[in-house]
Design a protein around this motif. Structure first.
Motif, PDB file in Angstrom:
ATOM      1  N   ARG A  46     -34.239 -39.046  29.713  1.00 25.70           N
ATOM      2  CA  ARG A  46     -34.634 -40.306  30.345  1.00 25.70           C
ATOM      3  C   ARG A  46     -36.140 -40.327  30.616  1.00 25.70           C
ATOM      4  O   ARG A  46     -36.757 -39.274  30.752  1.00 25.70           O
ATOM      5  N   GLY A  47     -36.679 -41.543  30.751  1.00 25.86           N
ATOM      6  CA  GLY A  47     -38.097 -41.672  31.083  1.00 25.86           C
ATOM      7  C   GLY A  47     -38.339 -41.523  32.567  1.00 25.86           C
ATOM      8  O   GLY A  47     -37.417 -41.551  33.375  1.00 25.86           O
ATOM      9  N   GLY A  48     -39.583 -41.372  32.957  1.00 21.92           N
ATOM     10  CA  GLY A  48     -39.941 -41.257  34.371  1.00 21.92           C
ATOM     11  C   GLY A  48     -39.359 -39.991  34.971  1.00 21.92           C
ATOM     12  O   GLY A  48     -38.739 -39.189  34.293  1.00 21.92           O
ATOM     13  N   ASP A  49     -39.576 -39.823  36.270  1.00 21.42           N
ATOM     14  CA  ASP A  49     -38.994 -38.665  36.912  1.00 21.42           C
ATOM     15  C   ASP A  49     -37.653 -39.069  37.510  1.00 21.42           C
ATOM     16  O   ASP A  49     -37.576 -39.483  38.650  1.00 21.42           O
ATOM     17  N   SER A  50     -36.638 -38.994  36.699  1.00 21.69           N
ATOM     18  CA  SER A  50     -35.303 -39.371  37.157  1.00 21.69           C
ATOM     19  C   SER A  50     -34.803 -38.292  38.102  1.00 21.69           C
ATOM     20  O   SER A  50     -34.596 -37.162  37.700  1.00 21.69           O
ATOM     21  N   GLY A  51     -34.601 -38.638  39.352  1.00 25.40           N
ATOM     22  CA  GLY A  51     -34.152 -37.631  40.304  1.00 25.40           C
ATOM     23  C   GLY A  51     -32.699 -37.264  40.105  1.00 25.40           C
ATOM     24  O   GLY A  51     -31.937 -37.152  41.068  1.00 25.40           O
ATOM     25  N   ASP A  95     -31.167 -34.266  41.942  1.00 24.98           N
ATOM     26  CA  ASP A  95     -30.892 -34.538  43.354  1.00 24.98           C
ATOM     27  C   ASP A  95     -29.673 -35.435  43.527  1.00 24.98           C
ATOM     28  O   ASP A  95     -28.908 -35.264  44.482  1.00 24.98           O
ATOM     29  N   ASP A  96     -29.523 -36.388  42.598  1.00 21.97           N
ATOM     30  CA  ASP A  96     -28.340 -37.241  42.672  1.00 21.97           C
ATOM     31  C   ASP A  96     -27.072 -36.400  42.604  1.00 21.97           C
ATOM     32  O   ASP A  96     -26.115 -36.627  43.344  1.00 21.97           O
ATOM     33  N   ILE A  97     -27.101 -35.435  41.712  1.00 25.50           N
ATOM     34  CA  ILE A  97     -25.929 -34.564  41.564  1.00 25.50           C
ATOM     35  C   ILE A  97     -25.688 -33.784  42.853  1.00 25.50           C
ATOM     36  O   ILE A  97     -24.558 -33.704  43.349  1.00 25.50           O
ATOM     37  N   LEU A  98     -26.754 -33.252  43.425  1.00 28.31           N
ATOM     38  CA  LEU A  98     -26.589 -32.477  44.653  1.00 28.31           C
ATOM     39  C   LEU A  98     -26.060 -33.344  45.790  1.00 28.31           C
ATOM     40  O   LEU A  98     -25.231 -32.897  46.589  1.00 28.31           O
ATOM     41  N   ASP A  99     -26.547 -34.597  45.839  1.00 28.40           N
ATOM     42  CA  ASP A  99     -26.037 -35.494  46.873  1.00 28.40           C
ATOM     43  C   ASP A  99     -24.547 -35.753  46.687  1.00 28.40           C
ATOM     44  O   ASP A  99     -23.762 -35.664  47.641  1.00 28.40           O
ATOM     45  N   ALA A 100     -24.186 -36.069  45.464  1.00 24.52           N
ATOM     46  CA  ALA A 100     -22.767 -36.341  45.188  1.00 24.52           C
ATOM     47  C   ALA A 100     -21.921 -35.116  45.491  1.00 24.52           C
ATOM     48  O   ALA A 100     -20.847 -35.215  46.096  1.00 24.52           O
ATOM     49  N   ALA A 101     -22.426 -33.953  45.093  1.00 27.95           N
ATOM     50  CA  ALA A 101     -21.678 -32.717  45.333  1.00 27.95           C
ATOM     51  C   ALA A 101     -21.513 -32.482  46.827  1.00 27.95           C
ATOM     52  O   ALA A 101     -20.425 -32.148  47.307  1.00 27.95           O
ATOM     53  N   ARG A 102     -22.591 -32.659  47.567  1.00 27.96           N
ATOM     54  CA  ARG A 102     -22.520 -32.479  49.019  1.00 27.96           C
ATOM     55  C   ARG A 102     -21.429 -33.357  49.622  1.00 27.96           C
ATOM     56  O   ARG A 102     -20.587 -32.880  50.392  1.00 27.96           O
ATOM     57  N   ASP A 103     -21.411 -34.638  49.231  1.00 28.44           N
ATOM     58  CA  ASP A 103     -20.435 -35.555  49.803  1.00 28.44           C
ATOM     59  C   ASP A 103     -19.012 -35.198  49.394  1.00 28.44           C
ATOM     60  O   ASP A 103     -18.096 -35.195  50.228  1.00 28.44           O
ATOM     61  N   LEU A 104     -18.816 -34.891  48.135  1.00 25.35           N
ATOM     62  CA  LEU A 104     -17.448 -34.649  47.679  1.00 25.35           C
ATOM     63  C   LEU A 104     -16.910 -33.312  48.169  1.00 25.35           C
ATOM     64  O   LEU A 104     -15.736 -33.201  48.522  1.00 25.35           O
ATOM     65  N   PHE A 105     -17.756 -32.301  48.199  1.00 27.26           N
ATOM     66  CA  PHE A 105     -17.310 -31.035  48.776  1.00 27.26           C
ATOM     67  C   PHE A 105     -16.932 -31.233  50.242  1.00 27.26           C
ATOM     68  O   PHE A 105     -15.977 -30.626  50.744  1.00 27.26           O
ATOM     69  N   GLY A 159     -23.081 -40.658  38.568  1.00 28.15           N
ATOM     70  CA  GLY A 159     -23.405 -41.500  37.429  1.00 28.15           C
ATOM     71  C   GLY A 159     -23.947 -40.711  36.258  1.00 28.15           C
ATOM     72  O   GLY A 159     -24.960 -41.087  35.659  1.00 28.15           O
ATOM     73  N   VAL A 160     -23.266 -39.658  35.906  1.00 31.15           N
ATOM     74  CA  VAL A 160     -23.830 -38.674  35.006  1.00 31.15           C
ATOM     75  C   VAL A 160     -22.707 -38.001  34.225  1.00 31.15           C
ATOM     76  O   VAL A 160     -21.571 -37.981  34.649  1.00 31.15           O
ATOM     77  N   ASP A 161     -23.043 -37.457  33.086  1.00 30.32           N
ATOM     78  CA  ASP A 161     -22.029 -36.750  32.304  1.00 30.32           C
ATOM     79  C   ASP A 161     -21.739 -35.379  32.928  1.00 30.32           C
ATOM     80  O   ASP A 161     -22.660 -34.693  33.366  1.00 30.32           O
TER      81      ASP A 161
END
Lengths: 201, 201
Positions: A15-20, A23-33, A51-53
């Motif tokens: 992806r272009g830019g600095d796609s965080g 961090d999105d994954i870590l946030d989702a993981a934190r919530d679901l765990f 929102g990721v594979d």
DNA sequence: CGGGGAAATCCTCGCTCGTGGAGTAAAATA
DNA sequence: TATTTTACTCCACGAGCGAGGATTTCCCCG
């Protein structure tokens, strides 16, 4: 017509830019765990909420175990907050510790991590070790300015177990009378017992 | 040669005598739910430890939910043991309750059920409800000889949360200093705090 | 002594899981 | 500009799961 059916899958490649994204994954993981515990939170579900594979999680973190460890370690400094509350007048240490500990369960940053640890430690041995390690580092951080007799060790463990029970009753099982108290009145009620365990006769 | 290869599977069809198979299943279920919680204990694993085909579990209990409910309900009368400990002198009620509660965690009959409930209640809402129901019936059983002010309700809840925390620390997470104490010294240490919650100023 | 129901098995379906391989596109580097 | 590294996707494998249908065997009651 022969309109080229857009395959509507997300484009592959970087992806272009600095796609965080990490961090999105870590946030989702934190919530679901936090919601479902280690076993209950699947990599696939975490990937979907981020929102990721799913394979991207593997790319970043290797395996589920490491994702969990990173989620827990990266996001909080739990032991030092307790350690800070230990400094000060010995007559009010019970209240300071109680407030500091229970406050961590109220804040949005730290609560998910604590929930993750508890939900996971109760079912998976792996997580139980991590929790013991955190508790151990807390003990070790106080070790410097206090000699560690068995007596003192036991006092700390009893106080910790009490606070732990209150937190689980309030935030995990949500036992009505305790879940509905305000933070302040809860601290008022509990801290005498903690004070007694730590410094009483 | 053409020796008929014995298929070495267990024969199908009904067994002779009164095979206590149903009880074997309940025993296996009790142990595995205790070890791994509701989600972690699979029907297949329970069947294997019971030495039985998984489909037989379905035959007896319908679905997993019902198996869990039967396991928990059939095997213990937790609330009444607490209720019994409430009778007697008010000055020593803290010790009696503490002893009765923690003793249930030590006995082989009751510990697995409590472990099952805790391990499951923390991750599954279904089990959390069942645990609240048990706690609720305990509250209701005391309701008869005590008026239920908010104050009194809160005192009981705090004491319960404390005992709960001690039990989890000792038997689930196995925090070293607490897991290694004897039952008696643990009761010695904890009951003053319980007494204080129930009858203190 | 014969038939119905209960106890027990096997096999299958549809699903989810964690992991891993193979490929693509963009950014970073040379 | 050419090459290497990094971010990202799709697809597949093998395993385990809960549920359920089909079938066989035994016990009990008429």
């Amino acid at each position: 017509m022969t309109v080229e059916q857009t395959p509507r899958k997300r484009p592959t490649g970087r992806r272009g830019g600095d796609s965080g994204t990490r961090d999105d994954i870590l946030d989702a993981a934190r919530d679901l765990f936090a919601e479902r515990g280690y076993d209950g939170a699947s990599i696939r579900a975490i990937a979907m909420t981020a929102g990721v594979d799913p394979a991207l999680i593997r790319h970043f973190f290797g395996d589920k175990d490491n994702l969990f460890a990173t989620t827990v370690a990266d996001r909080t400094a739990i032991p030092q907050r307790i350690a800070e509350s230990l400094a000060g007048d010995l007559d009010t240490i019970g209240r300071r510790v109680t407030d500091a500990y229970l406050r961590m369960w109220e804040e949005d940053d730290t609560r998910p991590v604590l929930l993750s640890l508890v939900r996971s430690a109760v079912t998976s041995d792996r997580a139980a070790e991590m929790l013991l390690e955190i508790l151990g580092s807390r003990a070790r951080s106080t070790e410097m300015n206090a000699d560690f007799t068995d007596e003192r060790m036991r006092r700390i463990a009893l106080a910790a177990a009490h606070l732990f029970g209150i937190a689980v009753a309030r935030h995990v099982i949500k036992i009505p009378p305790i879940a509905e108290l305000s933070h302040d009145t809860l601290v008022d009620d509990v801290s005498p017992a903690i004070q007694r365990y730590l410094t009483g006769t």
